[in-house]
Design a protein around this motif. Sequence first.
Motif, PDB file in Angstrom:
ATOM      1  N   ALA A  26       0.846  -1.191   0.000  1.00 13.94           N
ATOM      2  CA  ALA A  26       0.000   0.000   0.000  1.00 13.94           C
ATOM      3  C   ALA A  26       0.880   1.238   0.000  1.00 13.94           C
ATOM      4  N   LEU A  27       0.387   2.297  -0.627  1.00  9.15           N
ATOM      5  CA  LEU A  27       1.005   3.616  -0.531  1.00  9.15           C
ATOM      6  C   LEU A  27       0.240   4.383   0.535  1.00  9.15           C
ATOM      7  N   ILE A  28       0.972   4.914   1.503  1.00 11.43           N
ATOM      8  CA  ILE A  28       0.365   5.499   2.701  1.00 11.43           C
ATOM      9  C   ILE A  28       0.848   6.930   2.871  1.00 11.43           C
ATOM     10  N   VAL A  58       1.039   6.767  12.040  1.00 15.11           N
ATOM     11  CA  VAL A  58      -0.339   6.593  11.598  1.00 15.11           C
ATOM     12  C   VAL A  58      -0.425   7.239  10.226  1.00 15.11           C
ATOM     13  N   GLY A  59      -1.060   6.552   9.275  1.00 15.54           N
ATOM     14  CA  GLY A  59      -1.156   7.095   7.932  1.00 15.54           C
ATOM     15  C   GLY A  59      -2.510   6.821   7.310  1.00 15.54           C
ATOM     16  N   GLU A  60      -2.737   7.433   6.177  1.00 16.75           N
ATOM     17  CA  GLU A  60      -3.952   7.213   5.398  1.00 16.75           C
ATOM     18  C   GLU A  60      -3.575   6.506   4.100  1.00 16.75           C
ATOM     19  N   VAL A  61      -4.224   5.414   3.805  1.00 14.54           N
ATOM     20  CA  VAL A  61      -3.929   4.639   2.598  1.00 14.54           C
ATOM     21  C   VAL A  61      -4.484   5.385   1.379  1.00 14.54           C
ATOM     22  N   VAL A  62      -3.615   5.638   0.404  1.00 21.57           N
ATOM     23  CA  VAL A  62      -4.047   6.329  -0.816  1.00 21.57           C
ATOM     24  C   VAL A  62      -4.050   5.406  -2.037  1.00 21.57           C
ATOM     25  N   GLU A  63      -3.247   4.325  -1.998  1.00 20.69           N
ATOM     26  CA  GLU A  63      -3.253   3.325  -3.072  1.00 20.69           C
ATOM     27  C   GLU A  63      -3.084   1.952  -2.441  1.00 20.69           C
ATOM     28  N   ARG A  73      -7.470   5.107   7.918  1.00 19.71           N
ATOM     29  CA  ARG A  73      -6.290   5.309   8.760  1.00 19.71           C
ATOM     30  C   ARG A  73      -5.736   3.953   9.172  1.00 19.71           C
ATOM     31  N   VAL A  74      -4.413   3.832   9.111  1.00 20.94           N
ATOM     32  CA  VAL A  74      -3.774   2.564   9.450  1.00 20.94           C
ATOM     33  C   VAL A  74      -2.514   2.803  10.271  1.00 20.94           C
ATOM     34  N   VAL A  75      -2.124   1.765  10.985  1.00 20.51           N
ATOM     35  CA  VAL A  75      -0.788   1.640  11.557  1.00 20.51           C
ATOM     36  C   VAL A  75      -0.185   0.382  10.951  1.00 20.51           C
ATOM     37  N   GLY A  76       1.132   0.207  11.085  1.00 19.33           N
ATOM     38  CA  GLY A  76       1.759  -0.916  10.406  1.00 19.33           C
ATOM     39  C   GLY A  76       2.796  -1.634  11.233  1.00 19.33           C
ATOM     40  N   GLU A  77       2.770  -2.961  11.186  1.00 21.08           N
ATOM     41  CA  GLU A  77       3.831  -3.760  11.795  1.00 21.08           C
ATOM     42  C   GLU A  77       5.115  -3.503  11.024  1.00 21.08           C
ATOM     43  N   ILE A  78       6.221  -3.397  11.737  1.00 18.13           N
ATOM     44  CA  ILE A  78       7.434  -2.854  11.140  1.00 18.13           C
ATOM     45  C   ILE A  78       8.312  -3.902  10.467  1.00 18.13           C
ATOM     46  N   ASN A  79       8.085  -5.190  10.738  1.00 17.81           N
ATOM     47  CA  ASN A  79       8.910  -6.246  10.151  1.00 17.81           C
ATOM     48  C   ASN A  79       8.302  -6.734   8.845  1.00 17.81           C
ATOM     49  N   LEU A  80       9.067  -6.619   7.750  1.00 16.43           N
ATOM     50  CA  LEU A  80       8.632  -7.096   6.440  1.00 16.43           C
ATOM     51  C   LEU A  80       9.278  -8.456   6.219  1.00 16.43           C
ATOM     52  N   ARG A 120      -0.488  -6.759   4.224  1.00 19.00           N
ATOM     53  CA  ARG A 120      -0.683  -7.694   5.333  1.00 19.00           C
ATOM     54  C   ARG A 120      -0.111  -7.159   6.643  1.00 19.00           C
ATOM     55  N   ASN A 121       0.736  -6.135   6.576  1.00 14.05           N
ATOM     56  CA  ASN A 121       1.298  -5.532   7.791  1.00 14.05           C
ATOM     57  C   ASN A 121       0.377  -4.495   8.420  1.00 14.05           C
ATOM     58  N   LEU A 122      -0.684  -4.122   7.738  1.00 13.71           N
ATOM     59  CA  LEU A 122      -1.481  -2.979   8.165  1.00 13.71           C
ATOM     60  C   LEU A 122      -2.627  -3.378   9.095  1.00 13.71           C
ATOM     61  N   HIS A 123      -2.915  -2.475  10.029  1.00 13.95           N
ATOM     62  CA  HIS A 123      -4.050  -2.626  10.939  1.00 13.95           C
ATOM     63  C   HIS A 123      -4.861  -1.336  10.882  1.00 13.95           C
ATOM     64  N   LEU A 124      -6.168  -1.483  10.784  1.00 15.22           N
ATOM     65  CA  LEU A 124      -7.041  -0.317  10.767  1.00 15.22           C
ATOM     66  C   LEU A 124      -7.100   0.319  12.150  1.00 15.22           C
ATOM     67  N   VAL A 125      -7.096   1.642  12.175  1.00 19.36           N
ATOM     68  CA  VAL A 125      -7.235   2.384  13.423  1.00 19.36           C
ATOM     69  C   VAL A 125      -8.724   2.592  13.683  1.00 19.36           C
ATOM     70  N   PRO A 126      -9.225   2.185  14.850  1.00 20.39           N
ATOM     71  CA  PRO A 126     -10.646   2.407  15.155  1.00 20.39           C
ATOM     72  C   PRO A 126     -11.002   3.888  15.092  1.00 20.39           C
TER      73      PRO A 126
END
Length: 316
Positions: A26-28, A58-63, A73-80, A120-126
């Motif tokens: 994703a592009l964030i 915290v970011g917003e997914v644009v693509e 809005r998402v946060v992301g696990e840092i290990n790829l 797959r690393n992304l989690h939605l922010v409530p």
Amino acid sequence: MLAVHLENRRVTVKGVPRPRPPRGFALIRLLCGGICNTDLELQRGYYGFSGVPGHEFVGEVVEADRRDLIGRRVVGEINLCCGGCDWCRRSLGRHCPKRTVLGIVKHPGAFREFLTLPERNLHLVPDSVPTETAVFIEPLAAACEILDQVNIPCSSEVAVLGDGKLGLLVAQALGAYGYRVHEFGHHKEKLRIAARAGVEIELVRKRLPAAAYNWVVDATGSPKGLREAVGMARPRGTVIMKTTLHGLVGIDTAPVIVNEITLVGSRCGRFEPAIELLKSGAINVADMISESMPLNRAPMAFRRAAQPGVLKVLLT
């Protein structure tokens, strides 16, 4: 676009091309990033790092290939991780031998206007969690990781050594799960944040209690923290090591061996428990924000974050 660049201990802001996300990424757009102690250690030479730092964001997914992510809005696990090795199949991708790490190892970090991460690393922010609160999800997940690693009996006394950002999150998280937490530190104002969450606090003036706890967490960010934590542990006690430092840490192993102390290294954690704690309002992070600055003032923000007594500095 603007990106923070760290090299030879210098923090600068540069114009760089906008990244193009590969398939499955994703592009964030960055909304908010948090400067943590690891970022400061990278500046001091940890990992021989150069590039774009930052892994709390915290970011917003644009693509994205997944249409349901766009605009969220998402946060992301840092290990790829590779997704196919034995560690990945055991849901321990943080130990994948082929992994890269956002803003730390071979993957540009979050301190830029646009970043990329695997979907797959992304989690939605409530929706109920403000952006400046959600930026604490990654470090709070690291605090919660302690309970995934160590089976601490219910209602046990746990000592937390250190009153910095991570120490405060560890103390509050353990308290939220019902443990009797004693936090030790050198800054009265910082300790009061934990005290407001029901944590018993103690301002360290001279000596720390010796052989007083079965469970001790070192979150000092100091070279002497591990030695002090070992001294606080009872025979056959456990010390959980949360401090990340550039350089070697000297410790006399005799007390560890003679007293049969268990040392547990601890770093990243699952995001789900952290999201639930913040969603419930059980963790006070608002009082941990010292300052917020725009991305183009990153050099000043890093200087501010390194000053004694300062907690979280945010980049927006």
